[in-house]
Structures are given as structure tokens and as C-alpha cells.
Scaffold this active site. Structure first.
Site, PDB file in Angstrom:
ATOM      1  N   GLY A 238       2.175  -6.495  13.203  1.00  0.00           N
ATOM      2  CA  GLY A 238       0.941  -6.712  12.442  1.00  0.00           C
ATOM      3  C   GLY A 238       1.022  -7.695  11.308  1.00  0.00           C
ATOM      4  CB  THR A 239       2.987  -9.983   9.745  1.00  0.00           C
ATOM      5  OG1 THR A 239       2.895 -11.105   8.855  1.00  0.00           O
ATOM      6  CG2 THR A 239       4.199 -10.144  10.649  1.00  0.00           C
TER       7      THR A 239
ATOM      8  CG  HIS B 269       4.194  -9.820  -0.510  1.00  0.00           C
ATOM      9  ND1 HIS B 269       3.414 -10.099   0.586  1.00  0.00           N
ATOM     10  CD2 HIS B 269       5.115 -10.817  -0.564  1.00  0.00           C
ATOM     11  CE1 HIS B 269       3.848 -11.214   1.170  1.00  0.00           C
ATOM     12  NE2 HIS B 269       4.883 -11.656   0.497  1.00  0.00           N
TER      13      HIS B 269
ATOM     14  CG  ASP C 144      -0.286  -0.155   2.544  1.00  0.00           C
ATOM     15  OD1 ASP C 144       0.903   0.190   2.666  1.00  0.00           O
ATOM     16  OD2 ASP C 144      -0.943  -0.634   3.489  1.00  0.00           O
TER      17      ASP C 144
ATOM     18  CB  CYS D 228       4.859  -4.794 -20.080  1.00  0.00           C
ATOM     19  SG  CYS D 228       4.635  -5.857 -21.522  1.00  0.00           S
TER      20      CYS D 228
HETATM   21  P1  OAD Z   1      -2.775 -10.906   7.724  1.00  0.00           P
HETATM   22  O1  OAD Z   1      -4.107 -10.348   7.365  1.00  0.00           O
HETATM   23  O2  OAD Z   1      -2.547 -12.366   7.488  1.00  0.00           O
HETATM   24  O3  OAD Z   1      -2.459 -10.638   9.266  1.00  0.00           O
HETATM   25  C1  OAD Z   1      -2.629  -9.371   9.830  1.00  0.00           C
HETATM   26  C2  OAD Z   1      -2.152  -9.429  11.258  1.00  0.00           C
HETATM   27  O4  OAD Z   1      -2.228  -8.131  11.799  1.00  0.00           O
HETATM   28  C3  OAD Z   1      -2.957 -10.349  12.158  1.00  0.00           C
HETATM   29  O5  OAD Z   1      -2.072 -11.195  12.888  1.00  0.00           O
HETATM   30  C4  OAD Z   1      -3.694  -9.378  13.100  1.00  0.00           C
HETATM   31  O6  OAD Z   1      -3.847  -9.917  14.408  1.00  0.00           O
HETATM   32  C5  OAD Z   1      -2.746  -8.214  13.112  1.00  0.00           C
HETATM   33  N1  OAD Z   1      -3.368  -6.893  13.388  1.00  0.00           N
HETATM   34  C6  OAD Z   1      -4.581  -6.441  13.012  1.00  0.00           C
HETATM   35  N2  OAD Z   1      -4.754  -5.161  13.372  1.00  0.00           N
HETATM   36  C7  OAD Z   1      -3.612  -4.774  14.012  1.00  0.00           C
HETATM   37  C8  OAD Z   1      -3.176  -3.561  14.622  1.00  0.00           C
HETATM   38  N3  OAD Z   1      -3.938  -2.465  14.646  1.00  0.00           N
HETATM   39  N4  OAD Z   1      -1.945  -3.537  15.164  1.00  0.00           N
HETATM   40  C9  OAD Z   1      -1.140  -4.629  15.162  1.00  0.00           C
HETATM   41  N5  OAD Z   1      -1.523  -5.812  14.607  1.00  0.00           N
HETATM   42  C10 OAD Z   1      -2.722  -5.884  14.034  1.00  0.00           C
HETATM   43  O7  OAD Z   1      -1.683 -10.007   6.966  1.00  0.00           O
HETATM   44  P2  OAD Z   1      -0.157 -10.346   6.585  1.00  0.00           P
HETATM   45  O8  OAD Z   1       0.495 -11.148   7.644  1.00  0.00           O
HETATM   46  O9  OAD Z   1       0.467  -9.058   6.207  1.00  0.00           O
HETATM   47  O10 OAD Z   1       0.238 -11.276   0.335  1.00  0.00           O
HETATM   48  O11 OAD Z   1      -0.367 -11.222   5.312  1.00  0.00           O
HETATM   49  C11 OAD Z   1       0.745 -11.625   4.572  1.00  0.00           C
HETATM   50  C12 OAD Z   1       0.401 -11.674   3.102  1.00  0.00           C
HETATM   51  O12 OAD Z   1      -0.781 -12.444   2.897  1.00  0.00           O
HETATM   52  C13 OAD Z   1       0.070 -10.338   2.496  1.00  0.00           C
HETATM   53  O13 OAD Z   1       1.203  -9.579   2.154  1.00  0.00           O
HETATM   54  C14 OAD Z   1      -0.688 -10.736   1.275  1.00  0.00           C
HETATM   55  C15 OAD Z   1      -1.573 -11.814   1.850  1.00  0.00           C
HETATM   56  O14 OAD Z   1      -2.014 -12.785   0.959  1.00  0.00           O
HETATM   57  C16 OAD Z   1       0.090 -11.015  -0.953  1.00  0.00           C
HETATM   58  O15 OAD Z   1      -0.833 -10.353  -1.388  1.00  0.00           O
HETATM   59  C17 OAD Z   1       1.156 -11.631  -1.760  1.00  0.00           C
END
Ligand code: OAD
Length: 233
Positions: free
Chosen positions: A178-179, A112, A97, A120
Site C-alpha cells: 500500500g505505498t 515519518h 497513524d 519542542c
Molecule cells: P499514497 O497515498 O501516496 O499511496 C497509497 C497507495 O496505497 C497507492 O498506491 C494505492 O494504490 C494503495 N492502496 C490504496 N488502498 C489500498 C489497499 N486497501 N490495499 C493495498 N493498497 C492500497 O501513500 P504513501 O505511499 O504512504 O508523507 O505516501 C507516502 C508519504 O506521502 C506519506 O507517508 C506522507 C505523504 O505525503 C508524509 O506525510 C511525510
């Protein structure tokens, strides 16, 4: 507990969708996650793009529009301020983003890709494009341009992985924010940091599958970063 950043020489922030959640950008999993609302097989893979490029581009335009309506929060600002005071801060993000960069943060490694680039695959050209709508949907060669992001089934760019890996192996403080830590190869980075001796902190609104790896797990929000980290240098 407040972690004193001045005690560390090389810092890596490893961020995921939860980093942008308080800005209003939906996460991928969990409640409100976009993969509950949209079937990625129709919108986020090469096969979907080959089948119906217009539908896939429209979906990504919608995402651009909604992200442009969001603003970076105090957590993003904290990282950019810290970067002005500390000479070695790298951000390794899974987010597409561009929110970190919108507060002036530099040295952001986008694992990512970016929603603000198109490419292209035939010509190899890459175009930066920051508006709500894509300025150009087709390349001069006639092919549709595709968002320069990693979709399901895509390989990550090996050079980007290498750059991230080098920063992670060298760091002495690794802060994950936040992952969910379920998407590879990014999910291997916390272990890589730990094996190389970094002090590892996880900040998340809930525990994750990787929480056991961390030296410290902070259940909290990305926007409250300044409560957990201090950068009095
Ligand atoms: P996820 O949606 O899997 O996880 C988001 C995490 O953020 C969760 O563990 C939540 O508990 C946490 N969370 C939510 N709100 C929060 C806040 N305000 N503060 C801190 N933590 C918070 O997202 P990612 O781990 O980023 O890939 O997902 C990894 C990849 O999966 C993404 O990059 C995307 C997706 O498919 C692609 O598009 C290639």
C-alpha cells in the site's frame, strides 16, 4: 500463489497509507487522498506551523480524532500474529497513524514520525500523547509543541533511516504494502532490498511506478494479506 514465510529468515514489511485504507484512514494520493482535500502548504510544513500553529494543531487534532474512530483490520492482525511465530519481522512504515502498534505489533520503524507524539524543537523534549485532543499544546518554555512527524520540506531523522536501512539490507523477504513509492527517501528502499538479494513482493490495489522492481506484484488489498502469505511454520 501463496508465499511460504517459513522459507525466509528476515522479513521486512514496508507499509504506506494503503495499509490503513481499509481501516478507514484516507490515503494521501489517489481518489479520496487527503492532499486533494487539504493544501499541505497550509497544514503540513514548518512554514505553516510558524505562521499559524493553532490552525496546524487543529488539523492534526482532526486527524487524530478520525484515526481513533478507525480500527486495525485483518492485515494488521496478520502481521502481529506472524511476529509471534517468526523471530525476525520488522515493519518499516511511512504511516504516522500507529495502526500497526494497535494490534500489538512490535519493532515498528516509523519513518515519518508519529501523530501520537509532540516535540519542542527548542528544548528537544518529546511527549507521547494518545488522546483525541492534545493534552498540552505548549511546552514549559512557552513555545508551541509541534507534532513529531515529518512534514513537507523536513529532513527525516537520520537514525531512523539508518535503522530502517540496516533491516532492509539484511532481509531476505521484503513485502511492500500500500505505498505509491513516490516519496523519498522511502521510495529508495525497495531497490535497496532488491540490490541486497531479498525476494521482493509488492501488494497494492494497482501497479505503481516501482512495480517493475519487484519479483512478484500482487494486485490486491492489504486486508487480504492472509490470502497471499502463509505462515505455517
Ligand atoms: P499514497 O497515498 O501516496 O499511496 C497509497 C497507495 O496505497 C497507492 O498506491 C494505492 O494504490 C494503495 N492502496 C490504496 N488502498 C489500498 C489497499 N486497501 N490495499 C493495498 N493498497 C492500497 O501513500 P504513501 O505511499 O504512504 O508523507 O505516501 C507516502 C508519504 O506521502 C506519506 O507517508 C506522507 C505523504 O505525503 C508524509 O506525510 C511525510
Amino acid at each position: 500463489m501463496v508465499i511460504e514465510i517459513k522459507n525466509y529468515n528476515k522479513i521486512v514489511f514496508f507499509t504506506g497509507a494503503g495499509m490503513s485504507a481499509e481501516s478507514g484512514v484516507p490515503t494521501y494520493r489517489g481518489s479520496g487522498g487527503i492532499w486533494h482535500k487539504y493544501n499541505w502548504e497550509e497544514y503540513a510544513c514548518q512554514e505553516a506551523f510558524d505562521r499559524n500553529p493553532k490552525k496546524v494543531l487543529d488539523f492534526h487534532e482532526l486527524r487524530r480524532k478520525s484515526i481513533l474512530e478507525c480500527q486495525p483490520h485483518n492485515g494488521h492482525k496478520f502481521i502481529s500474529e506472524l511476529q509471534k511465530l517468526h523471530e525476525n519481522v520488522t515493519i518499516v512504515t511511512q504511516n504516522i497513524d500507529g495502526m500497526h502498534q494497535r494490534t500489538g505489533t512490535e519493532n515498528v520503524i516509523e519513518l515519518h514520525g508519529s501523530l501520537w507524539r509532540l516535540r519542542c524543537d527548542d528544548c528537544g523534549i518529546v511527549i507521547e500523547d494518545f488522546g483525541e485532543s492534545f493534552t498540552k499544546k505548549k511546552c514549559n518554555c512557552g513555545n508551541y509543541l509541534r507534532p513529531d512527524i515529518v512534514w513537507f520540506g523536513d529532513m527525516l531523522n537520520p537514525l531512523v533511516i539508518q535503522k530502517a536501512s540496516e533491516a532492509i539490507q539484511r532481509c531476505d523477504l521484503f513485502i511492500s504494502i500500500g505505498t505509491s513509492g513516490v516519496v523519498w527517501p522511502a521510495a529508495g528502499f525497495p531497490q535497496e532490498a532488491k540490490s541486497n538479494g531479498a525476494y521482493c513482493i509488492e501488494i497494492n490495489t494497482e501497479g505503481t511506478e516501482l512495480s517493475y522492481l519487484y519479483d512478484e506484484v500482487i494486485i490486491g488489498q492489504a486486508g487480504g494479506l492472509s490470502k497471499y502469505l502463509s505462515f505455517r511454520i
